[in-house]
Design an enzyme around this catalytic site. Structure first.
Site, short mmCIF file in Angstrom:
data_model
loop_
_atom_site.label_atom_id
_atom_site.label_comp_id
_atom_site.label_asym_id
_atom_site.label_seq_id
_atom_site.Cartn_x
_atom_site.Cartn_y
_atom_site.Cartn_z
N SER A 94 2.91 10.77 7.47
CA SER A 94 3.69 11.78 6.76
C SER A 94 5.04 11.96 7.44
O SER A 94 5.11 12.41 8.60
CB SER A 94 2.95 13.12 6.74
N HIS A 121 4.06 8.60 3.29
CA HIS A 121 3.67 9.86 2.64
C HIS A 121 4.86 10.82 2.70
O HIS A 121 5.41 11.08 3.77
CB HIS A 121 2.46 10.46 3.34
N ASP A 165 6.32 14.54 1.62
CA ASP A 165 5.93 15.90 1.25
C ASP A 165 7.13 16.69 0.73
O ASP A 165 8.05 16.99 1.47
CB ASP A 165 5.38 16.62 2.49
N MET A 216 8.28 20.22 -0.80
CA MET A 216 7.86 21.64 -0.90
C MET A 216 9.01 22.48 -1.44
O MET A 216 10.16 22.27 -1.05
CB MET A 216 7.50 22.16 0.49
N HIS A 218 3.91 13.57 -2.48
CA HIS A 218 3.02 14.74 -2.62
C HIS A 218 3.89 15.94 -2.98
O HIS A 218 4.62 16.45 -2.13
CB HIS A 218 2.31 14.93 -1.27
N MET A 277 4.41 19.64 -3.63
CA MET A 277 3.87 20.99 -3.43
C MET A 277 4.87 21.94 -4.08
O MET A 277 5.59 22.69 -3.41
CB MET A 277 3.69 21.27 -1.94
N MET A 321 -6.88 18.45 0.45
CA MET A 321 -6.11 19.12 1.51
C MET A 321 -7.09 19.64 2.56
O MET A 321 -7.97 20.44 2.26
CB MET A 321 -5.29 20.28 0.94
N PHE A 345 2.78 23.21 5.85
CA PHE A 345 3.26 22.92 7.21
C PHE A 345 2.48 21.76 7.82
O PHE A 345 1.28 21.60 7.54
CB PHE A 345 3.08 24.15 8.12
N GLY A 346 3.16 21.00 8.67
CA GLY A 346 2.48 20.00 9.47
C GLY A 346 1.92 20.67 10.72
O GLY A 346 2.22 21.84 10.99
N ASP A 383 -5.45 14.94 3.68
CA ASP A 383 -4.12 15.34 4.13
C ASP A 383 -4.18 16.64 4.94
O ASP A 383 -4.49 17.70 4.41
CB ASP A 383 -3.21 15.53 2.91
N GLY A 384 -3.86 16.51 6.23
CA GLY A 384 -3.75 17.68 7.10
C GLY A 384 -4.67 17.62 8.31
O GLY A 384 -5.89 17.52 8.16
N GLY A 398 0.57 13.16 10.06
CA GLY A 398 1.95 13.50 10.40
C GLY A 398 2.13 13.66 11.89
O GLY A 398 2.51 12.71 12.60
C1 DX5 Z 1 0.99 19.63 4.60
C2 DX5 Z 1 1.45 18.27 4.19
C3 DX5 Z 1 0.96 17.20 5.06
C4 DX5 Z 1 1.47 17.29 6.47
C5 DX5 Z 1 0.40 16.75 7.36
O1 DX5 Z 1 1.33 20.57 3.65
O2 DX5 Z 1 1.00 17.98 2.88
O3 DX5 Z 1 1.20 15.91 4.53
O4 DX5 Z 1 2.66 16.57 6.68
O5 DX5 Z 1 0.78 16.96 8.66
P1 DX5 Z 1 -0.23 16.92 9.87
O6 DX5 Z 1 -0.81 15.55 9.90
O7 DX5 Z 1 0.64 17.23 11.04
O8 DX5 Z 1 -1.29 17.98 9.62
ZN ZN Z 2 1.12 15.83 2.15
#
Ligand code: DX5
Ligand code: ZN
Length: 219
Positions: free
Chosen positions: A9, A34, A36, A38, A67, A69, A138, A144-145, A176-177, A198
């Site tokens: 990600s 990937h 993201d 938002m 992705h 969001m 999810m 957030f990562g 994811d996450g 990520g």
């Molecule tokens: C969260 C995102 C993820 C995020 C994952 O809302 O959809 O793709 O980047 O990050 P990590 O791997 O750090 O949880």
């Molecule tokens: Zn994602």
């Protein structure tokens, strides 16, 4: 032994060195980029929009796994097709007419993905799973990562795998996450086909090596 796909990600990349980080993914064992997106409405954070996706696309050599969001994703399906997305994932919770949305994604020549928030049960996909190319489960609340993995994910993946088998579809399961080398194997054992990572990749000392290890562990 199944070959799991790894989708780093870019949310966790160094945006000041985006080209370098995209090229790291190009040259690694990763399968997809990937991405993201938002909107600060569907999730309590704003990541990046079209100009940044365009910059990623300029250097990326692997499929773009986008992705969304965002609320009302239908408005941007053609935009992301034009930006070169291979897979476009929308949130179940953001779509009133999910079937129509998925048909529109496919009509724009992309694979259609549906993401489920941690509280959304898998059984809600019972009558739509045959139209979904990828379900993104999810394993953190989106936005957030760097958050910790929610353990209930394993049983959701098992339930989803059972639904996919029952309906005899070829839908992929993406997680994811909070994915790390500690949960990767258990996730693929439960039925996951694609792991998004990520922080675990980009915050490591050697991201390319981390991708390789993740892929090896998750076999
Ligand atoms: C969260 C995102 C993820 C995020 C994952 O809302 O959809 O793709 O980047 O990050 P990590 O791997 O750090 O949880
Ligand atoms: Zn994602």
């Amino acid at each position: 032994m199944s070959i799991v796909k790894i989708a780093p990600s870019l949310l966790a990349a160094d945006f000041g060195n985006l080209q370098r980080d995209v090229e790291m993914v190009n040259n690694s064992d990763a399968d997809w980029h990937h991405i993201d997106v938002m909107d600060g409405v569907f999730v309590p954070n704003i990541s990046y929009g079209m100009p940044v996706v365009k910059a990623i696309q300029k250097y990326a050599t692997k499929p773009l796994d986008v992705h969304l969001m965002i609320v009302d994703p239908d408005r941007y399906i053609q935009t992301f097709a034009d930006l070169g997305a291979s897979i476009l994932t929308v949130h179940y919770e953001a779509c009133t007419h999910l079937h129509r949305t998925l048909q529109a994604i496919k009509a724009a020549h992309m694979k259609a993905g549906v993401a489920l928030n941690p509280h959304t049960p898998v059984h809600l996909l019972e009558d739509i799973i045959q139209d979904i190319d990828l379900v993104c489960v999810m394993s953190v609340n989106p936005g957030f990562g760097g958050q910790s993995f929610i353990e209930n994910t394993y049983q959701k993946v098992q339930a989803l795998k059972a639904l996919i088998k029952k309906k005899d579809t070829s839908t992929l399961i993406e997680i994811d996450g909070g994915v790390t080398s500690s949960n990767a194997k258990a996730l693929t054992d439960a039925g996951a086909d694609v792991l998004v990572a990520g922080s675990f990749v980009f915050k490591s000392d050697n991201p390319s090596q981390t991708i390789k290890e993740l892929k090896e562990i998750a076999k």
